[in-house]
Motif scaffolding. Structure first.
Motif, mmCIF file in Angstrom:
data_model
loop_
_atom_site.group_PDB
_atom_site.id
_atom_site.type_symbol
_atom_site.label_atom_id
_atom_site.label_comp_id
_atom_site.label_asym_id
_atom_site.label_seq_id
_atom_site.Cartn_x
_atom_site.Cartn_y
_atom_site.Cartn_z
ATOM 1 N N LEU A 42 24.184 3.829 -11.239
ATOM 2 C CA LEU A 42 22.376 3.792 -11.141
ATOM 3 C C LEU A 42 22.266 3.426 -12.438
ATOM 4 O O LEU A 42 21.188 2.310 -12.402
ATOM 5 N N PHE A 43 23.004 4.060 -13.599
ATOM 6 C CA PHE A 43 22.460 3.221 -14.316
ATOM 7 C C PHE A 43 23.201 1.597 -15.068
ATOM 8 O O PHE A 43 22.351 1.042 -15.838
ATOM 9 N N GLU B 140 19.988 -0.203 -11.962
ATOM 10 C CA GLU B 140 18.520 -0.302 -11.768
ATOM 11 C C GLU B 140 17.823 1.270 -12.963
ATOM 12 O O GLU B 140 16.570 0.249 -12.664
ATOM 13 N N PHE B 141 18.706 1.665 -13.763
ATOM 14 C CA PHE B 141 18.263 1.652 -14.172
ATOM 15 C C PHE B 141 17.601 1.501 -15.997
ATOM 16 O O PHE B 141 18.426 1.031 -16.641
ATOM 17 N N PRO B 142 16.257 1.518 -16.074
ATOM 18 C CA PRO B 142 15.631 0.228 -17.533
ATOM 19 C C PRO B 142 16.593 0.728 -18.480
ATOM 20 O O PRO B 142 16.687 2.103 -19.303
ATOM 21 N N ASP B 143 16.769 0.031 -19.229
ATOM 22 C CA ASP B 143 17.958 0.656 -21.080
ATOM 23 C C ASP B 143 16.749 0.967 -22.057
ATOM 24 O O ASP B 143 17.077 2.089 -22.162
ATOM 25 N N LEU C 263 14.187 2.855 -20.452
ATOM 26 C CA LEU C 263 14.090 4.710 -20.575
ATOM 27 C C LEU C 263 15.045 5.214 -21.383
ATOM 28 O O LEU C 263 15.604 6.386 -21.407
ATOM 29 N N VAL C 264 16.817 4.561 -20.891
ATOM 30 C CA VAL C 264 18.137 5.165 -21.423
ATOM 31 C C VAL C 264 17.643 5.356 -22.847
ATOM 32 O O VAL C 264 18.549 6.573 -23.003
ATOM 33 N N CYS D 112 15.809 8.284 -23.605
ATOM 34 C CA CYS D 112 16.598 9.917 -23.689
ATOM 35 C C CYS D 112 17.102 10.031 -24.800
ATOM 36 O O CYS D 112 17.528 11.245 -24.816
ATOM 37 N N THR E 149 24.487 9.064 -18.996
ATOM 38 C CA THR E 149 24.191 9.923 -18.204
ATOM 39 C C THR E 149 24.164 11.778 -18.802
ATOM 40 O O THR E 149 23.111 12.232 -17.961
ATOM 41 N N VAL F 271 20.248 11.077 -19.696
ATOM 42 C CA VAL F 271 19.652 11.445 -19.228
ATOM 43 C C VAL F 271 18.890 13.119 -18.932
ATOM 44 O O VAL F 271 18.292 13.278 -17.665
#
Length: 99
Positions: free
Chosen positions: A3-4, A7-10, A12-13, A16, A26, A29
């Motif tokens: 998922l990262f 579709e997961f925005p960089d 937000l990663v 986190c 992982t 998050v």
């Protein structure tokens, strides 16, 4: 692919990772979400306590206002009771009406 990767925005990663001090996406998050849910539960509990405290304050204010009103009525009653003209033994003169 995970998922990262898809579709997961960089951004937000990275946030986190900064919050949790983790190096892998992982773990960062996962820990950030756990922290978010713990904080949400704490906030919900605090909101409930705040609502209960506000209700207690409203009841206290109402009780204080009722007490002040009662004290005012008592003071007026005492003032009335101490006025000798209110309790005279001589009746007021009222002429009798004729039929």
């Amino acid at each position: 692919m995970t998922l990262f990767d898809k579709e997961f925005p960089d951004s937000l990663v990275e946030r986190c990772k900064r919050i949790t001090h983790e190096k892998t996406a992982t773990k960062a998050v996962k820990e950030a979400l756990e922290l978010l849910f713990r904080n949400n539960e704490t906030l919900t509990g605090m909101r409930q306590k705040l609502a209960a405290a506000e209700e207690a304050n409203r009841r206290l204010i109402a009780a204080i206002e009722a007490q002040k009103s009662a004290e005012k009525q008592i003071a007026e009653a005492l003032k009335f009771a101490k006025d000798p003209a209110k309790f005279s033994l001589e009746p007021e003169y009222r002429p009798l009406k004729r039929f």
